[in-house]
Design a protein around this motif. Structure first.
Motif, PDB file in Angstrom:
ATOM      1  N   ILE A 251       0.833  -1.205   0.000  1.00 30.04           N
ATOM      2  CA  ILE A 251       0.000   0.000   0.000  1.00 30.04           C
ATOM      3  C   ILE A 251       0.865   1.252   0.000  1.00 30.04           C
ATOM      4  N   LEU A 252       1.934   1.246   0.809  1.00 28.63           N
ATOM      5  CA  LEU A 252       2.837   2.390   0.847  1.00 28.63           C
ATOM      6  C   LEU A 252       3.534   2.585  -0.486  1.00 28.63           C
ATOM      7  N   ARG A 253       3.935   1.488  -1.128  1.00 27.58           N
ATOM      8  CA  ARG A 253       4.613   1.579  -2.414  1.00 27.58           C
ATOM      9  C   ARG A 253       3.702   2.202  -3.476  1.00 27.58           C
ATOM     10  N   GLU A 254       2.448   1.781  -3.512  1.00 28.63           N
ATOM     11  CA  GLU A 254       1.511   2.342  -4.490  1.00 28.63           C
ATOM     12  C   GLU A 254       1.236   3.816  -4.201  1.00 28.63           C
ATOM     13  N   LYS A 255       1.176   4.174  -2.925  1.00 25.42           N
ATOM     14  CA  LYS A 255       0.948   5.572  -2.574  1.00 25.42           C
ATOM     15  C   LYS A 255       2.129   6.439  -3.007  1.00 25.42           C
ATOM     16  N   VAL A 256       3.352   5.942  -2.778  1.00 30.21           N
ATOM     17  CA  VAL A 256       4.538   6.688  -3.185  1.00 30.21           C
ATOM     18  C   VAL A 256       4.596   6.831  -4.701  1.00 30.21           C
ATOM     19  N   LYS A 257       4.225   5.772  -5.432  1.00 34.99           N
ATOM     20  CA  LYS A 257       4.210   5.854  -6.889  1.00 34.99           C
ATOM     21  C   LYS A 257       3.248   6.922  -7.381  1.00 34.99           C
ATOM     22  N   SER A 258       2.078   7.009  -6.759  1.00 41.32           N
ATOM     23  CA  SER A 258       1.096   8.014  -7.182  1.00 41.32           C
ATOM     24  C   SER A 258       1.554   9.430  -6.854  1.00 41.32           C
ATOM     25  N   LEU A 259       2.355   9.576  -5.784  1.00 38.09           N
ATOM     26  CA  LEU A 259       2.818  10.915  -5.398  1.00 38.09           C
ATOM     27  C   LEU A 259       4.075  11.348  -6.150  1.00 38.09           C
ATOM     28  N   TYR A 325      11.059   0.740   0.990  1.00 34.13           N
ATOM     29  CA  TYR A 325       9.919   0.443   1.874  1.00 34.13           C
ATOM     30  C   TYR A 325      10.195  -0.824   2.664  1.00 34.13           C
TER      31      TYR A 325
END
Length: 325
Positions: A251-259, A325
């Motif tokens: 979840i953190l990885r996907e959030k960082v990718k979107s940001l 991460y």
């Protein structure tokens, strides 16, 4: 021309020396960081009350519990054969080396005959190109296999947790994962189950599979599995904690990718800009770039520019796609 030939090879040797030295330092730092992260995750996975931790530290004064476990169980082995197994390549290292060596020889002959570059420079470019291409292919395939494994690994951990809490043995739980999962997860657990049924020790089987798969999360589960068989403990709880950690990291990885979409797009544009500029110049004026390929100063500048460009692109990509991460 004489001065250029005098300083060309020493300058080229110095540049490659600093590139190789920087790469070695970078790899060493990355391994130290991976070791620290592995110990931290293992401490979270097998967390113990403070009283038990102090008692264990009093018995092992020079090492922390995670140090002791990592150094005594499932030793990590790295080499070309293990890297190829982690990439999903079933060929022998000899054929792999022969394939990319043939590419280097072809490039050497092509530069020597077509561009009439001297022997030493052509050989140096051939060796560097073949080595870099082999590393790039292995890295790409290993990352793809790792992502595919981690994508399905939490589901396998849930199956393991439910089977253990339902009263099944650990061997039967591993067999259930092999029956219900497909792809790389199913193949890995099928291999573990079959080898354990043939009488091999769990520690040997899991150590070999940890090196074959190359995923730290699976290595941590293997360590907990071996310790649970020797000393007891709740493997179901450890599997649940590990699944929660993996899903949280995803979840953190996907959030960082979107940001960081804008940063990664900027890095992509900067990496493509030199090639796009050269293409436009060649289309508009085909003879403008001829001195780079037909004169000694042009060849020297072309090699230096290629090395600096490759170094810059590598740094940009590593800064933009860093996985911490």
């Amino acid at each position: 021309m004489t001065d250029l030939n005098t300083y060309f090879y020493p300058a080229l040797a110095v540049i490659f020396f600093f590139i190789i030295y920087g790469y070695i330092v970078y790899i060493r730092q990355m391994r130290e960081k991976e070791e620290k992260n592995r110990k931290k995750k293992l401490d979270q996975l097998v967390a113990t009350p403070e009283e038990e931790r102090k008692e264990a530290l009093s018995l092992i004064k020079e090492q922390s519990p995670s140090d002791f476990f990592l150094q005594s169980k499932l030793q990590k082995v790295e080499g070309l054969r293990q890297w190829m197994q982690q990439a999903g390549l079933e060929i022998s290292p000899f054929y792999f080396i022969s394939l990319f060596s043939s590419f280097g020889v072809f490039l050497f002959v092509f530069l020597l005959l077509y561009y009439q570059i001297n022997y030493l420079t052509s050989a140096l470019i051939g060796v560097c190109a073949s080595s870099f291409s082999a590393w790039a292919v292995l890295t790409f395939l290993r990352n793809r296999q790792k992502e595919a494994f981690l994508r399905e690994f939490p589901i396998a951990l849930d199956i393991l947790r439910r089977a253990l809490r339902a009263g099944f043995s650990t061997e039967r739980a591993l067999e259930m994962i092999a029956d219900q999962q497909k792809g790389i997860i199913g193949k890995a657990f099928r291999r573990i189950s079959d080898r354990m049924h043939l009488g091999e020790s769990a520690e040997d089987v899991l150590a070999d599979m940890s090196n074959r798969i190359g995923v730290d999360e699976f290595r941590m589960l293997s360590i907990v599995f071996v310790l649970q068989r020797e000393t007891g403990g709740s493997l179901a709880e450890a599997a649940e904690n590990l699944a929660r950690i993996i899903r949280g990291r995803e979840i953190l990885r996907e959030k960082v990718k979107s940001l960081t979409v804008e940063v990664r797009m900027t890095a992509f544009v900067l990496a493509c800009l030199p090639f796009l500029s050269l293409t436009i110049i060649y289309i508009s004026s085909p003879t403008y770039l001829d001195p780079l390929f037909t004169t000694e100063p042009g060849k020297f500048l072309l090699i230096i520019g290629s090395v600096l460009l490759a170094t810059g692109i590598t740094i940009i990509l590593r800064m933009s796609y860093k996985d911490v991460y």
